[in-house]
Each structure stands twice: as C-alpha cells, then as structure tokens.
Write an enzyme that holds these catalytic residues in place. Structure first.
Site, mmCIF file in Angstrom:
data_model
loop_
_atom_site.group_PDB
_atom_site.id
_atom_site.type_symbol
_atom_site.label_atom_id
_atom_site.label_comp_id
_atom_site.label_asym_id
_atom_site.label_seq_id
_atom_site.Cartn_x
_atom_site.Cartn_y
_atom_site.Cartn_z
ATOM 1 N N ASP A 1 42.601 41.822 40.545
ATOM 2 C CA ASP A 1 41.564 40.859 40.214
ATOM 3 C C ASP A 1 41.677 39.740 41.261
ATOM 4 O OD1 ASP A 1 39.677 39.331 38.670
ATOM 5 O OD2 ASP A 1 41.376 38.153 37.931
ATOM 6 N N LEU A 2 40.657 38.905 41.366
ATOM 7 C CA LEU A 2 40.690 37.858 42.395
ATOM 8 C C LEU A 2 41.045 36.477 41.821
ATOM 9 C CD1 LEU A 2 40.002 37.007 45.384
ATOM 10 C CD2 LEU A 2 37.712 36.513 44.534
ATOM 11 N N ASP A 3 40.104 35.935 41.033
ATOM 12 C CA ASP A 3 40.257 34.568 40.535
ATOM 13 C C ASP A 3 41.451 34.467 39.583
ATOM 14 O OD1 ASP A 3 37.846 33.460 41.749
ATOM 15 O OD2 ASP A 3 36.744 34.706 40.338
ATOM 16 N N THR B 1 41.459 30.004 42.092
ATOM 17 C CA THR B 1 40.084 29.538 41.906
ATOM 18 C C THR B 1 39.716 29.355 40.438
ATOM 19 O OG1 THR B 1 39.612 31.854 42.254
ATOM 20 C CG2 THR B 1 38.959 30.343 44.012
ATOM 21 N N LYS C 1 37.522 33.533 31.395
ATOM 22 C CA LYS C 1 38.218 34.184 32.502
ATOM 23 C C LYS C 1 37.861 35.669 32.555
ATOM 24 C CE LYS C 1 42.126 31.104 33.123
ATOM 25 N NZ LYS C 1 43.589 30.931 33.017
ATOM 26 N N SER D 1 36.841 42.582 40.848
ATOM 27 C CA SER D 1 36.553 41.219 40.383
ATOM 28 C C SER D 1 35.147 41.107 39.824
ATOM 29 C CB SER D 1 36.700 40.255 41.571
ATOM 30 O OG SER D 1 36.132 39.002 41.262
ATOM 31 N N ALA D 2 34.973 40.205 38.853
ATOM 32 C CA ALA D 2 33.643 39.955 38.296
ATOM 33 C C ALA D 2 32.841 38.998 39.170
ATOM 34 C CB ALA D 2 33.784 39.358 36.895
ATOM 35 N N LYS E 1 33.890 43.109 32.304
ATOM 36 C CA LYS E 1 35.170 43.267 31.608
ATOM 37 C C LYS E 1 34.994 42.649 30.211
ATOM 38 C CE LYS E 1 37.531 42.349 36.003
ATOM 39 N NZ LYS E 1 38.291 41.371 36.799
ATOM 40 N N GLU F 1 45.956 41.421 36.606
ATOM 41 C CA GLU F 1 44.910 40.627 35.962
ATOM 42 C C GLU F 1 45.483 39.359 35.318
ATOM 43 O OE1 GLU F 1 42.019 39.810 34.890
ATOM 44 O OE2 GLU F 1 40.761 41.373 35.733
ATOM 45 N N ASP F 2 44.684 38.288 35.331
ATOM 46 C CA ASP F 2 45.110 37.059 34.646
ATOM 47 C C ASP F 2 44.295 36.798 33.383
ATOM 48 O OD1 ASP F 2 42.711 36.404 36.045
ATOM 49 O OD2 ASP F 2 43.180 34.290 35.746
HETATM 50 C C1 BG6 Z 1 35.719 35.990 37.422
HETATM 51 C C2 BG6 Z 1 36.212 34.675 36.899
HETATM 52 O O1 BG6 Z 1 36.631 36.479 38.356
HETATM 53 O O2 BG6 Z 1 34.458 35.847 38.049
HETATM 54 C C3 BG6 Z 1 35.168 34.034 35.992
HETATM 55 O O3 BG6 Z 1 37.410 34.867 36.174
HETATM 56 C C4 BG6 Z 1 33.840 33.933 36.729
HETATM 57 O O4 BG6 Z 1 35.611 32.763 35.596
HETATM 58 C C5 BG6 Z 1 33.435 35.313 37.220
HETATM 59 O O5 BG6 Z 1 32.834 33.408 35.875
HETATM 60 C C6 BG6 Z 1 32.123 35.276 38.001
HETATM 61 O O6 BG6 Z 1 32.329 34.580 39.188
HETATM 62 P P1 BG6 Z 1 31.213 34.038 40.143
HETATM 63 O O7 BG6 Z 1 31.972 33.585 41.361
HETATM 64 O O8 BG6 Z 1 30.290 35.172 40.450
HETATM 65 O O9 BG6 Z 1 30.522 32.933 39.430
HETATM 66 MG MG MG Z 2 40.856 36.448 36.987
#
Ligand code: BG6
Ligand code: MG
Length: 217
Positions: free
Chosen positions: A8-10, A16, A44, A113-114, A144, A168-169
C-alpha cells in the site's frame, strides 16, 4: 522461488496519511463536523469519494452532488499542496532497505493503493523504479476491503493470490488482503490492525530473516 510483494502507499511507504487527515479535517471543520483521529481510521485505505460520504454521514449532513464535487476538488487541492516539496525524506523509516532487499532477492514488487495520486508520489520520492506493477485508484472499481486492487497486482506479477504478501496500514486494506487469501502484514498499531496475520510498528522492525522466511513459505 518468487512471491508477489504488494505495498500500500499512504501510511506504508510514505507518511501521507497525516496530509489526507489534515485536508479532510479542513473540509469537515468548514461543515461544522467534528473529525478526530479515531474517525480518520475509517477513511484509511478508502477512496476519496467514499471518504467524503463517511464524513458527511458522521456529521449527518446531506449535500447535493454539486457541493460534493466541489469539496472533493478542494480536498485534493489542499492535499496536493502538502506534496509540493515532497522528496526521498518522506519515505517512512525502514522502507528503502526492504525494497532494496526484495530487489536483491529478485522478488517482484507491486503497488496496491486506492490513491489516484500514487504515481506522482512514487516519482517525487524517487522509488518508482522499484515497482514491477502499479495498481492505483485509477485502475479499480471496487474499493478496499474488496480485494480487487491486490488481485490485479498479483495477476500483473504473475503470482497466485496465496503467494502474495500485502503490507497495509489500514483496517480496510488488511481485510482486503485476508479476503483475497493473501498474507496480510499490518504496519501500525496492534490494537487497530488486529486482523492482520503479522503486525509491525514500522518497517524498521522487519528484518531480513523475516522477509527470507516469507519468500520460502
Ligand atoms: C488511500 C488513503 O491510500 O487513498 C486514503 O489511505 C485516500 O486516505 C485514498 O482517501 C484516495 O487517495 P487520493 O489521493 O486519490 O485522494
Ligand atoms: Mg494506507
């Protein structure tokens, strides 16, 4: 022997998650909605659109699609303003050595990542080249805890889901990995990520022998 290592990224690779929180808090405050760190856990791993709906549900606020679209743009602009000066320093401790070790071991790596902002973040932090596949918010239709994002990633890495390992966090992300029949590794607090198969506070707690054990399994 190879597995698929999916990150996962964030909140896993970069810190972030705190910027998403600040940007959502600003929107919530503008609407008179209380938004705590505890509420933020619900967001998240969740898509931008769904995140706004959750905040509006928390505040019992009904809104037109026009207003929602406006707030979604505001949130993202505010979030992006935090990323302007982003560089390698924002990579969370211990992440680079793990990516490096996986490369040395010829293990395929994917992003799952989402976020729709994933690629620019990987570019700014200079780690795009580690990833053999990138699956982000632009590629999925089911958020997710639906495992879609990780299933696509495993497929791109030509690996069976059971041989995929997900870092994943978020609770939603751990559930997605579990539903997808993958190995789930929680990065963060035990009390929050209790559904994960393994939990580490951060990547500095993950040593090479653990990674080797995952590769051999
Ligand atoms: C996820 C984050 O990785 O991405 C969420 O955990 C975030 O908090 C989601 O809303 C969507 O991200 P973005 O950058 O497309 O707004
Ligand atoms: Mg995350």
């Amino acid at each position: 022997m190879t597995k698929a290592f999916i990150f996962d990224l964030d909140g896993v690779i970069v810190d972030t998650a705190k910027y998403h929180y600040l940007a959502w808090k600003k929107i919530a405050s503008g609407l008179g909605i209380e938004f705590t760190h505890e509420h933020n856990e619900l967001l998240k791993g969740v898509s931008r659109v769904r995140s706004l709906d959750i905040i509006l549900e928390l505040g019992k606020v009904e809104a037109s699609q026009e207003d929602k679209d406006k707030w979604l743009i505001q949130k993202n602009e505010d979030y992006l303003s935090y990323l302007v000066d982003m560089d390698q320093n924002e990579i969370l401790p211990g992440v680079l050595p793990v990516l490096q070790f996986l490369k040395e071991k010829n293990q395929p790596i994917a992003l799952g990542s989402a976020s729709k902002n994933a690629r620019p973040i990987l570019e700014k932090t200079g780690i795009l080249h580690y990833f053999d596949a990138i699956v982000d918010g632009n590629d999925v239709s089911n958020a997710k805890p639906d495992p879609e994002v990780f299933l696509i990633a495993a497929k791109l890495l030509k690996t069976e889901p059971k041989d995929a390992i997900v870092f994943e966090d978020s609770v939603a992300g751990i559930q997605a990995a579990n539903i997808g029949n993958m190995v789930s590794i929680g990065i963060g607090e035990k009390s929050i990520l209790e559904e994960a198969q393994y939990i580490f506070k951060d990547f500095t707690q993950i040593d090479k022998s653990f990674i080797e054990q995952l590769i051999r399994k």
